[in-house]
Design a protein around this motif. Sequence first.
Motif, PDB file in Angstrom:
ATOM      1  N   SER A 129       0.746  -1.249   0.077  1.00  0.00           N
ATOM      2  CA  SER A 129       0.066   0.132  -0.017  1.00  0.00           C
ATOM      3  C   SER A 129       0.772   1.303  -0.171  1.00  0.00           C
ATOM      4  O   SER A 129       2.006   1.224   0.547  1.00  0.00           O
ATOM      5  N   ASP A 130       0.368   2.269  -0.294  1.00  0.00           N
ATOM      6  CA  ASP A 130       0.924   3.639  -0.334  1.00  0.00           C
ATOM      7  C   ASP A 130       0.881   4.036   1.134  1.00  0.00           C
ATOM      8  O   ASP A 130       1.106   5.169   1.612  1.00  0.00           O
ATOM      9  N   ARG A 131       0.019   3.478   1.916  1.00  0.00           N
ATOM     10  CA  ARG A 131      -0.049   3.675   3.532  1.00  0.00           C
ATOM     11  C   ARG A 131       0.640   2.875   4.267  1.00  0.00           C
ATOM     12  O   ARG A 131       0.937   1.653   4.127  1.00  0.00           O
ATOM     13  N   ALA A 132       1.003   3.569   5.330  1.00  0.00           N
ATOM     14  CA  ALA A 132       1.736   2.457   6.323  1.00  0.00           C
ATOM     15  C   ALA A 132       0.637   2.014   7.411  1.00  0.00           C
ATOM     16  O   ALA A 132      -0.316   2.645   7.798  1.00  0.00           O
ATOM     17  N   ALA A 133       0.697   0.757   7.780  1.00  0.00           N
ATOM     18  CA  ALA A 133      -0.135  -0.042   8.729  1.00  0.00           C
ATOM     19  C   ALA A 133      -0.722   0.818   9.744  1.00  0.00           C
ATOM     20  O   ALA A 133      -1.846   1.148  10.414  1.00  0.00           O
ATOM     21  N   GLU A 134       0.160   1.615  10.474  1.00  0.00           N
ATOM     22  CA  GLU A 134       0.240   2.235  11.669  1.00  0.00           C
ATOM     23  C   GLU A 134      -0.326   3.668  11.471  1.00  0.00           C
ATOM     24  O   GLU A 134      -0.391   4.572  12.324  1.00  0.00           O
ATOM     25  N   GLU A 135      -0.428   4.056   9.991  1.00  0.00           N
ATOM     26  CA  GLU A 135      -0.805   5.315   9.925  1.00  0.00           C
ATOM     27  C   GLU A 135      -2.066   5.695  10.253  1.00  0.00           C
ATOM     28  O   GLU A 135      -3.199   5.206   9.632  1.00  0.00           O
ATOM     29  N   ALA A 136      -2.538   6.518  11.091  1.00  0.00           N
ATOM     30  CA  ALA A 136      -3.764   6.503  11.556  1.00  0.00           C
ATOM     31  C   ALA A 136      -4.324   7.848  10.948  1.00  0.00           C
ATOM     32  O   ALA A 136      -4.099   9.062  10.958  1.00  0.00           O
ATOM     33  N   PRO A 137      -5.624   7.730  10.390  1.00  0.00           N
ATOM     34  CA  PRO A 137      -6.439   8.681   9.787  1.00  0.00           C
ATOM     35  C   PRO A 137      -6.946   9.861  10.929  1.00  0.00           C
ATOM     36  O   PRO A 137      -6.996   9.193  12.058  1.00  0.00           O
ATOM     37  N   HIS A 138      -7.187  10.957  10.258  1.00  0.00           N
ATOM     38  CA  HIS A 138      -7.412  11.989  11.231  1.00  0.00           C
ATOM     39  C   HIS A 138      -8.966  12.467  10.791  1.00  0.00           C
ATOM     40  O   HIS A 138      -9.030  12.633   9.709  1.00  0.00           O
ATOM     41  N   GLU A 139      -9.646  13.376  11.749  1.00  0.00           N
ATOM     42  CA  GLU A 139     -10.891  13.722  11.582  1.00  0.00           C
ATOM     43  C   GLU A 139     -10.634  15.163  11.062  1.00  0.00           C
ATOM     44  O   GLU A 139      -9.786  15.539  11.420  1.00  0.00           O
ATOM     45  N   ALA A 140     -11.479  15.406   9.958  1.00  0.00           N
ATOM     46  CA  ALA A 140     -11.555  16.638   9.479  1.00  0.00           C
ATOM     47  C   ALA A 140     -12.087  17.515  10.347  1.00  0.00           C
ATOM     48  O   ALA A 140     -13.277  17.262  11.055  1.00  0.00           O
ATOM     49  N   THR A 141     -11.988  18.858  10.452  1.00  0.00           N
ATOM     50  CA  THR A 141     -12.549  19.750  11.245  1.00  0.00           C
ATOM     51  C   THR A 141     -13.747  20.530  10.496  1.00  0.00           C
ATOM     52  O   THR A 141     -13.753  20.524   9.345  1.00  0.00           O
ATOM     53  N   GLY A 142     -14.633  21.003  11.264  1.00  0.00           N
ATOM     54  CA  GLY A 142     -15.720  21.941  10.487  1.00  0.00           C
ATOM     55  C   GLY A 142     -16.965  21.334   9.957  1.00  0.00           C
ATOM     56  O   GLY A 142     -17.757  21.876   9.505  1.00  0.00           O
ATOM     57  N   GLY A 143     -17.131  20.122  10.663  1.00  0.00           N
ATOM     58  CA  GLY A 143     -18.455  19.428  10.388  1.00  0.00           C
ATOM     59  C   GLY A 143     -18.664  18.854   8.979  1.00  0.00           C
ATOM     60  O   GLY A 143     -19.912  18.495   8.668  1.00  0.00           O
TER      61      GLY A 143
END
Length: 130
Positions: free
Chosen positions: A36-50
């Motif tokens: 993958s282009d992602r690392a297994a430990e790469e945590a997604p983040h929530e966007a702000t602003g609803g």
Amino acid sequence: MNAPRPHAPQVEVVISGCSATDAGSLFAELCRRFGSDRAAEEAPHEATGGRPTMWTGTFDTSATHGGPARTTGQAPRLSGPVTAELQGEPRAVECLRRALDETFVVHQLGLVAGDQEVDVELRLESRTPA
């Protein structure tokens, strides 16, 4: 005479309709199985602003890590349904979908098929209630 097109093993996965934690669990499971282009430990983040948040990753179904199928007790748990859109060459999408079927309850919501690629919308749920 036209030669057959080579197999394109990359599948783009777009995750939505869930928490960043659930998206991270799903991506970690896919990273356990595929390159993958992602690392297994790469945590997604929530966007702000609803605003709605979508997370993407590209997975190489030719670069399998050969991870064994998990038993139900070991599978990642999702806090609720997760929407996943898979886009790529049909054989690659089917390979990735089979991996999801081994871990989650998968419901197909839609399918758009073109000449060289498919776009499949899925709803994923934990095999056991969260």
